[in-house]
Enzyme design. Sequence first.
Site, PDB file in Angstrom:
ATOM      1  N   GLU A   1      29.204 -23.899   4.400  1.00  0.00           N
ATOM      2  CA  GLU A   1      28.692 -25.265   4.338  1.00  0.00           C
ATOM      3  C   GLU A   1      27.166 -25.179   4.125  1.00  0.00           C
ATOM      4  O   GLU A   1      26.517 -24.280   4.672  1.00  0.00           O
ATOM      5  CB  GLU A   1      29.018 -25.906   5.699  1.00  0.00           C
ATOM      6  CG  GLU A   1      28.481 -27.287   5.947  1.00  0.00           C
ATOM      7  CD  GLU A   1      28.827 -27.768   7.379  1.00  0.00           C
ATOM      8  OE1 GLU A   1      29.182 -26.936   8.247  1.00  0.00           O
ATOM      9  OE2 GLU A   1      28.746 -28.974   7.618  1.00  0.00           O
TER      10      GLU A   1
ATOM     11  N   LYS B   1      32.335 -34.206   3.008  1.00  0.00           N
ATOM     12  CA  LYS B   1      32.843 -33.985   4.376  1.00  0.00           C
ATOM     13  C   LYS B   1      33.226 -35.300   5.061  1.00  0.00           C
ATOM     14  O   LYS B   1      32.405 -36.215   5.174  1.00  0.00           O
ATOM     15  CB  LYS B   1      31.771 -33.252   5.190  1.00  0.00           C
ATOM     16  CG  LYS B   1      32.213 -32.820   6.584  1.00  0.00           C
ATOM     17  CD  LYS B   1      31.079 -32.038   7.270  1.00  0.00           C
ATOM     18  CE  LYS B   1      31.485 -31.461   8.615  1.00  0.00           C
ATOM     19  NZ  LYS B   1      30.397 -30.626   9.195  1.00  0.00           N
TER      20      LYS B   1
ATOM     21  N   CYS C   1      33.904 -27.451   7.599  1.00  0.00           N
ATOM     22  CA  CYS C   1      33.614 -27.179   9.007  1.00  0.00           C
ATOM     23  C   CYS C   1      34.392 -28.086   9.967  1.00  0.00           C
ATOM     24  O   CYS C   1      35.577 -27.923  10.120  1.00  0.00           O
ATOM     25  CB  CYS C   1      32.103 -27.222   9.255  1.00  0.00           C
ATOM     26  SG  CYS C   1      31.647 -26.236  10.720  1.00  0.00           S
TER      27      CYS C   1
HETATM   28  C1  ACM Z   1      30.034 -28.264  11.810  1.00  0.00           C
HETATM   29  O1  ACM Z   1      30.808 -29.138  11.398  1.00  0.00           O
HETATM   30  N1  ACM Z   1      29.065 -27.807  11.031  1.00  0.00           N
HETATM   31  C2  ACM Z   1      30.180 -27.695  13.156  1.00  0.00           C
END
Ligand code: ACM
Length: 266
Positions: free
Chosen positions: A41, A112, A145
């Site tokens: 990420e 995301k 993530c």
């Molecule tokens: C995250 O979502 N970077 C822990």
Amino acid sequence: GNNMKVGYFQSHPEFGEVEKNLEQFALRLTGVDCELLVLPELAFSGYQFVSQDEVLSLSEPIPGGPTTQRCLDLARRHGMHLVVGLPEREGERCYNSAIVVGPSGFVGSYRKSHLFFEETLFFTPGDSGLHVWDIGKARIGVMICFDWYYPEVARTLVLQGADILCHPSNLVLSSCPDAMITRSLENRVFSLTANRVGQEARGGKPPLTYIGQSELISPRGKILSRAPLDKEELMVLEIDVNEARDKSINSYNDLLKDRRPHLYTS
Ligand code: ACM
């Protein structure tokens, strides 16, 4: 069989040094024989932002921005697909996004869905929806993530036909690497989590320590490879993609056909 060389790059980016981090990655690719490589990420920007201005200045349009263009060039040059996290800018909005690029060009991007901690201050929750892309030998789904904390994400990608969950991460929660074993097992799907290492403590904030342990998990929940906690690593392994397409658990049970969706609250 349907063999494919897949891997992760567990990196140690320097905050804000996008070009330098990108060039280090480009050098690291020399001689690497891989068909699908997943990166972390926010792979080249760093993670611990201190202001909206900082996020805005490091965010780039997709696919027009320099990071996507450089990744397209690397994907073509090395004949591989790349999944790479980066901050995306659209007007005044920023998204925590990931791109999929390949030898024949731009494949797609994902924003995301579930923002973690201070990301909620700086990024807009993803509105791209969840997508699976057919890249030839495999159908890949992308989640970023903290999306792992919502098993609905992995399930939705698998219901859309994903063979491999590509999971760019900047993990700080120690439970994720083991939890991804369950995500793979309960969905009969490969998962490739690419995490970073190192620490960031910017603007007097409490330090964030990234926990490494990037990993490739098989559809039966076996850890095929797991990286160390604190070192860079580029790992490539050969898998048989078809292992993710057999959803039969035994002669009585089929993972997806046996679901009882009318019992589930959405
Ligand atoms: C995250 O979502 N970077 C822990």
